[in-house]
Design a protein around this motif. Structure first.
Motif, PDB file in Angstrom:
ATOM      1  N   ASP A 205     -18.317 -38.050 -26.262  1.00  0.00           N
ATOM      2  CA  ASP A 205     -17.783 -39.208 -26.995  1.00  0.00           C
ATOM      3  C   ASP A 205     -17.735 -39.002 -28.501  1.00  0.00           C
ATOM      4  OD1 ASP A 205     -16.981 -40.939 -25.077  1.00  0.00           O
ATOM      5  OD2 ASP A 205     -18.945 -41.884 -24.822  1.00  0.00           O
ATOM      6  N   TYR A 206     -18.665 -38.257 -29.039  1.00  0.00           N
ATOM      7  CA  TYR A 206     -18.743 -38.108 -30.491  1.00  0.00           C
ATOM      8  C   TYR A 206     -17.965 -36.920 -31.007  1.00  0.00           C
ATOM      9  CZ  TYR A 206     -22.310 -41.520 -29.663  1.00  0.00           C
ATOM     10  OH  TYR A 206     -22.946 -42.645 -29.244  1.00  0.00           O
ATOM     11  N   ARG A 207     -18.022 -35.805 -30.289  1.00  0.00           N
ATOM     12  CA  ARG A 207     -17.457 -34.575 -30.835  1.00  0.00           C
ATOM     13  C   ARG A 207     -16.129 -34.183 -30.199  1.00  0.00           C
ATOM     14  NH1 ARG A 207     -21.965 -30.147 -31.002  1.00  0.00           N
ATOM     15  NH2 ARG A 207     -22.122 -30.589 -28.774  1.00  0.00           N
ATOM     16  N   GLY A 208     -15.682 -34.956 -29.220  1.00  0.00           N
ATOM     17  CA  GLY A 208     -14.470 -34.571 -28.501  1.00  0.00           C
ATOM     18  C   GLY A 208     -14.821 -33.497 -27.481  1.00  0.00           C
ATOM     19  N   VAL A 209     -13.885 -32.590 -27.226  1.00  0.00           N
ATOM     20  CA  VAL A 209     -14.118 -31.601 -26.183  1.00  0.00           C
ATOM     21  C   VAL A 209     -14.996 -30.460 -26.686  1.00  0.00           C
ATOM     22  CG1 VAL A 209     -12.979 -29.914 -24.685  1.00  0.00           C
ATOM     23  CG2 VAL A 209     -11.947 -32.168 -25.042  1.00  0.00           C
ATOM     24  N   VAL A 210     -15.988 -30.094 -25.892  1.00  0.00           N
ATOM     25  CA  VAL A 210     -16.793 -28.907 -26.165  1.00  0.00           C
ATOM     26  C   VAL A 210     -16.301 -27.827 -25.203  1.00  0.00           C
ATOM     27  CG1 VAL A 210     -19.110 -27.945 -26.272  1.00  0.00           C
ATOM     28  CG2 VAL A 210     -18.758 -30.390 -26.741  1.00  0.00           C
ATOM     29  N   VAL A 211     -15.870 -26.695 -25.764  1.00  0.00           N
ATOM     30  CA  VAL A 211     -15.317 -25.613 -24.947  1.00  0.00           C
ATOM     31  C   VAL A 211     -16.366 -24.519 -24.798  1.00  0.00           C
ATOM     32  CG1 VAL A 211     -13.512 -23.856 -24.820  1.00  0.00           C
ATOM     33  CG2 VAL A 211     -13.003 -26.091 -25.835  1.00  0.00           C
ATOM     34  N   TYR A 212     -16.623 -24.090 -23.558  1.00  0.00           N
ATOM     35  CA  TYR A 212     -17.572 -22.996 -23.314  1.00  0.00           C
ATOM     36  C   TYR A 212     -16.789 -21.737 -23.010  1.00  0.00           C
ATOM     37  CZ  TYR A 212     -20.574 -27.032 -22.881  1.00  0.00           C
ATOM     38  OH  TYR A 212     -21.222 -28.214 -23.127  1.00  0.00           O
ATOM     39  N   PHE A 213     -17.149 -20.643 -23.677  1.00  0.00           N
ATOM     40  CA  PHE A 213     -16.333 -19.442 -23.535  1.00  0.00           C
ATOM     41  C   PHE A 213     -17.188 -18.192 -23.537  1.00  0.00           C
ATOM     42  CE2 PHE A 213     -17.070 -18.127 -27.831  1.00  0.00           C
ATOM     43  CZ  PHE A 213     -17.293 -19.315 -28.522  1.00  0.00           C
TER      44      PHE A 213
END
Ligand code: GDP
Ligand code: MG
Length: 602
Positions: A205-213
């Motif tokens: 909700d706060y940071r938008g999408v977190v992408v794991y790579f």
């Protein structure tokens, strides 16, 4: 960290083999999580997953381990979802690794998902490190379990590590095996520019999408502008970091490393699992291989019980979609059920998970229609249309043929239940392919069958016919032509659109009969006689009659039980307010359970 001191691995296992418990022990032993912070099963974060004991979302954890050779290694554990519905995500997260721990419950031996997961790991060329867990239990038979693995999967079990994740035995041996046996990552020689594989993404909700790579080539810095190669979208990176498993921001990450990034991305659908991240300023000529867009396999209509909740349902679906790229929905208007949504899912578990979240987290009361697979309808005009809703089937005269999706299923069962399971598969149009013995007492049954035959209660049937002991795994194997017909249900002459199903012609009559009989118990009696019919087109193939109600509703209780009478009268008074029912044109109110009957038909 130089690639030579990085090890990327995942843990693959049948549900309940102890994957989460082992992960906890590894984190504890390497100090990534202190005992005090240690909540049981750190990696399973969603409450629903914890309740159901399944892992549906991947996350990663980075550990520092000083091995017996005196060197300190970075070990990245990439967690994979444990269910077949998410097999594409599983395969992408396996691709981010060089090795996999194959965890086997030593009290159970090879199980359905052990097989499926081992094959996935082998297909991705991973080094497999077998682990025999639960050796503390008196029922553990590590020798026999090892023999089964060698026989069925064909991997060498001489160096299998023996653990009790519960008691913390064999944890150091596991860490040593990871360092010694899992190969270090290497960059492809000629590629210097950034290529990183997205193996998961998550909405916050706060940071938008977190992408794991996972980085395969080049370096990513926190000031970079990146591009997603499948959709061409570009973003300025705001933060990059590693998961310890708590997020820890860093300046840059290089070949072989696993991390997360935040870049003001609005929905997970914009950062798809399997896509390649490159630099906007210096893009790689080719993405990493293997990207595909996952397509929903199972569709169902979802309607609010109370039409006034339509907006809340839409908002909830939009919210879930932010975090679930595989969830699909569009408006649907049904004469019987009003305004709602046609929703698409990866499979039945995915469907269950979404409906459960809508009902518990968003407090919605829902009516759902029977799940349908996607049919390929070849028309007499020579084109093909995909139909995921029986109501949308073109008229029979314009259909040349219908093809339906098939799956290959593997059932692992104690041999005494082989007979009932074969009957079950055959009653669902299964074609027998093979039967193999794992040991004298356990066998694998392999069938090919229509996915549509699995979407009702196949799994429940499998469990009840095997007293809970059989396991199941399945995977899609393409489309095949079938003689399918649309079966309609008519109540007092009115076809209830949301109750239509597609079924094989040979089973239509039996299905129609059982649906009519079960609806007879659920549709309330009226002042007049009501016909409940199953029809194909205009032809009635089964029917039942609901007799007319006498004026006094309590008359049928032979006077005796006063409290029951009272309850019944109260219920009748409340009747008008009951939201979970639908009024037909005839005025007959059909309760929500009537639609559930269709769900569990057969
Ligand atoms: P997962 O589904 O593979 O993640 O399995 P879990 O880690 O959730 O474990 C399933 C159950 O097995 C839990 O009740 C654990 O406490 C138990 N368990 C896990 N490892 C061991 C073990 O080595 N010995 C015993 N006795 N129980 C274990
Ligand atoms: Mg788990």
């Amino acid at each position: 960290t130089p690639p030579s001191r990085i090890r990327n691995f995942s843990i693959t296992a049948h549900v309940d083999a102890g994957k989460s418990t082992l992960a906890d022990r590894l984190l504890e032993r390497t100090g990534a999580v202190s005992a005090r912070e240690m909540r049981e099963q750190y990696l399973d974060s969603l409450e629903l997953e914890r309740e159901r004991g399944i892992t549906v979302k991947l996350q990663a954890a980075r550990m520092n381990y000083t091995a017996r050779d005196g060197e300190t290694y970075v070990l990245n554990l990439i967690d994979t979802p444990g269910h077949v519905d998410f097999s594409y995500e599983v395969s992408r997260s396996l691709q981010a690794c060089e090795g996999a721990l194959l965890l086997i419950d030593a009290t159970k031996g090879v199980e359905a998902q052990t097989l499926a997961n081992a094959y996935l790991a082998l297909e991705n060329n991973l080094e497999i490190v077998p682990i025999l867990n639960k050796i503390d239990l008196p029922a553990a038979q590590p020798e026999q379990a090892a023999q089964e693995v060698e026989q069925v999967i064909g991997i060498d079990m001489r160096d299998a590590v023996r653990t009790s994740a519960k008691l913390g035995l064999g944890i150091e041996e596991t860490l040593e095996a990871i360092v010694k046996r899992v190969p270090p990552p290497k960059a492809s020689a000629e590629q210097a520019t950034l290529r990183a594989l997205i193996f998961d993404s998550d909405y916050d909700d706060y940071r938008g999408v977190v992408v794991y790579f996972r980085i395969f080539d080049g370096t990513l810095r926190k000031s970079d502008r990146i591009r997603f190669m499948a959709n061409g979208r570009e973003y300025d990176v705001g933060e990059i970091g590693v998961l310890t498993p708590k997020p820890l921001p860093v300046e840059e990450l290089s070949v072989g490393e696993v991390g997360y990034l935040v870049a003001g991305i609005k929905a997970v659908a914009h950062a798809r699992v399997g896509d390649t991240i490159t630099l906007a300023t210096d893009p790689a000529p080719e993405p990493l291989p293997g990207y595909k867009e996952v397509k929903p396999m199972v569709f169902s209509g979802i309607f609010p019980s109370d039409a006034g909740m339509y907006n809340q349902l839409r908002d909830a679906l939009e919210k879930l979609k932010l975090n679930d790229a595989a969830l699909y929905f569009e408006n649907e208007n049904s004469p019987a059920l009003g305004f709602g949504f046609r929703c698409g899912f990866l499979g039945l578990l995915h469907l269950d998970v979404v409906i459960e979240r809508l009902e518990t987290e968003y407090d919605l009361d829902l009516v759902t229609t029977a799940p349908s697979v996607v049919y390929q309808v070849h028309t007499t005009r020579g084109d093909m249309i995909e139909v995921d809703n029986p109501c949308k089937l073109p008229p029979p005269t314009s259909i040349e043929r219908i093809e339906e999706p098939y799956v290959r299923i593997e059932m692992i069962t104690p041999t005494e239940h082989v007979g009932p399971l074969m009957e079950l598969a055959q009653s669902r149009r299964g074609e027998f392919i093979d039967m193999r013995f794992l040991t004298e007492t356990r066998a694998v049954l392999i069938y090919e069958m229509p996915l549509g035959e699995m979407v009702s209660d196949f799994f429940d049937q499998l469990k009840s016919r095997s007293k809970g002991y059989a396991g199941l795994d399945y995977r899609p194997i393409g489309y095949r032509p079938s003689d399918l017909v649309k079966l309609d249900i008519a109540i007092h002459g009115e076809v209830v659109d949301a109750m239509s199903v597609l079924c094989h012609r040979s089973g239509a009559q039996a299905l129609g009969r059982s649906l009519c009989q079960r609806l007879l118990e659920i549709v309330p009696r009226q002042q007049f006689k009501v016909a409940i019919q199953a029809r194909i087109g205009s032809k009635v193939i089964a029917s039942e009659h609901l007799s007319a109600l006498r004026k006094d509703v309590t008359a049928k209780l032979y006077g005796g039980d006063v409290t029951r009478k009272k309850k019944l009268l109260e219920k009748q008074k409340r009747g008008k307010k009951l939201a979970a029912e639908r009024a037909l044109a005839s005025g007959i109110r059909v309760p929500k359970e009537a639609f559930r009957v269709i769900l569990t038909a057969k």
